[in-house]
Scaffold this motif. Structure first.
Motif: not given
Lengths: 310, 310
Positions: B83-87, B131-133, B142-143, B155-164
């Protein structure tokens, strides 16, 4: 010369049976065990198993049965005695039965209602507690604590020789179920033992920062991450569960401020883990031999029964 | 007229496989599922299973594989992306493989280190989060928080389109293991559903007054005491485990002060239990269709791949 009088005590649980040949002085003359727990037997096989055990020891007087044999899964359902329960209360509630033409008595289980308003039950452990009280008379004072580590561990509050209240933790069953199948099965390849991963697990399980659901997944994640070997994974997981149980025992019975040493009765390797875990919180404990305690329990009952007969 | 381009996404987990035929617009044209999870298959059976799925849908372009197929238990071990990991991070780490002469790419899993210093891992859920994003762009701020209830809930915390960051709870596996064997097996005879015993379980599990080891034995004691029927016992036990998990999510991600509604993706009946439990703490949530989310995840990857090809 008067012939010695022998009697038999049988701890007949869900998955195992353990039988003791004793004399009136409480000497353990012989013992036997078998995997023929009541959940595996119908009435006929229960009768056969019972007769096999008692006929192996001729010239015996009374036979005492304790454990799940007195439940709906066993020979007959004997109502639980409500706390406070000591030797006299159990004695007065012994249930005579006849199995395959041979007489025996079943020791009732014990129930209580906890401070949380929950019902609590035990079957079999009450006999061991009677045994503890017989070998350690200092337990018969007020405000004493004992623990019976096992698949379903009991933490027991004693006062004036009676069981006042208790609670059960099924942490060890959670360990067994997770070890035999599922996500943790492949990473927990060894036996748990007192070690640095065990200690770490105890402290984390007891801290209560997050619950067991999250902490147990950590066993897998740390194993995949190369931080825990198979032996260590089992030790760490056991530690988590025992630590969480100790935290519960502390919130219910304030064991960290207990004056004196807590007696532990149960499977010896498991008791060693509990003793090591308790030591981390400066709680003194000592392990009692489970067979000796069971023998002392049946002997206390038998002696009281002889007094009543006179 | 240009022929439509189809592609395939396969969520290939430990115990199941679910495959989707999609077009570039993200339309779910067909789907299939099978119990052929990777833990049940050797290389030959994995090849046969793979070819059976893809040959069933001719005229397809790319094939995307996610889940445990990319682990040591699957076709090949693809390293987790940190992390952080996005598309984009997933795209850049796709691993091309050839299975039975047919090309495919495996989506890597994701790892992180939690605030507690613990490693955390996921394989398969990252695709659902993508997919959710894709379907809920507001999650890309954010947040944000998302939850994926399952045998091992995330349980996942996301920010700016990425898994934080994320954490896992294996409460549902604890439920499954205890329901299939052991002390609670005989008392939990029904399915869990939203009910008064479920609500009571959630509140008690979340209260943290004592831990799951003690609370779970209470399922048995209350059933024996006649206070819980078979259906109710399952609902109460599920409630305890989900309640404890929500308490963890709250201590880690402060979900009770979260602004907005938490998306839930997973098995629909389980998601309903989570939504009802969250509502008890005034936490808003909404259930997303798991197939739709998976389709959206594979489509987002595929579109990005097409951009990269140009």
């Amino acid at each position: 010369m008067v012939a010695k009088q022998f009697f038999i005590g049988i701890n007949w649980g869900s998955s195992n049976l353990r039988a003791y040949l004793l004399d009136e002085q409480g000497t353990l003359c012989d013992s036997t065990s078998s995997p023929k727990g009541v959940t595996k037997l119908d009435y006929d096989s229960m009768t056969d198993t019972f007769l096999e055990v008692v006929n192996n020891w001729p010239y015996t007087d009374s036979v005492y049965l304790s454990g799940m044999i007195g439940s709906p899964m066993g020979w007959t359902d004997i109502p639980y005695k409500a706390c406070p329960v000591g030797l006299n209360e159990l004695m007065n509630a012994l249930s005579p039965v006849e199995i395959g033409g041979r007489c025996a008595v079943i020791v009732p289980g014990v129930r209580c209602s906890t401070a949380y308003g929950d019902p609590e039950i035990m079957r079999g452990e009450e006999l061991e507690i009677i045994g503890m009280l017989a070998v350690a008379p200092q337990l018969a004072k007020s405000g004493k604590i004992a623990a019976l580590p096992g698949t379903h561990s009991k933490w027991v509050q004693l006062s004036e020789g009676r069981i006042v209240e208790f609670f059960t933790s099924m942490g060890s069953e959670v360990f067994d179920r997770l070890a035999e199948k599922g996500l943790l099965n492949s990473v927990m390849t060894g036996e748990a033992h007192v070690s640095e991963p065990f200690t770490k697990g105890v402290r984390r399980g007891a801290s209560g920062a997050t619950g067991l659901g999250r902490l147990l997944f950590g066993v897998r994640a740390q194993a995949i991450d190369g931080r825990l070997s198979g032996d260590d994974a089992a030790s760490y997981a056991r530690g988590l569960l025992i630590g969480a149980e100790i935290a519960d025992a502390n919130s219910i019975y304030s064991i960290t401020s207990y004056q004196g040493s807590i007696p532990l009765v149960g499977n010896a390797p498991l008791c060693k883990l509990y003793a090591a875990a308790l030591e981390l919180f400066d709680v003194s404990s000592h392990i009692l031999d489970a067979d000796k305690i069971a023998g002392a329990g049946y002997t206390a009952l038998h002696r009281q029964a002889l007094v009543c007969r006179q």
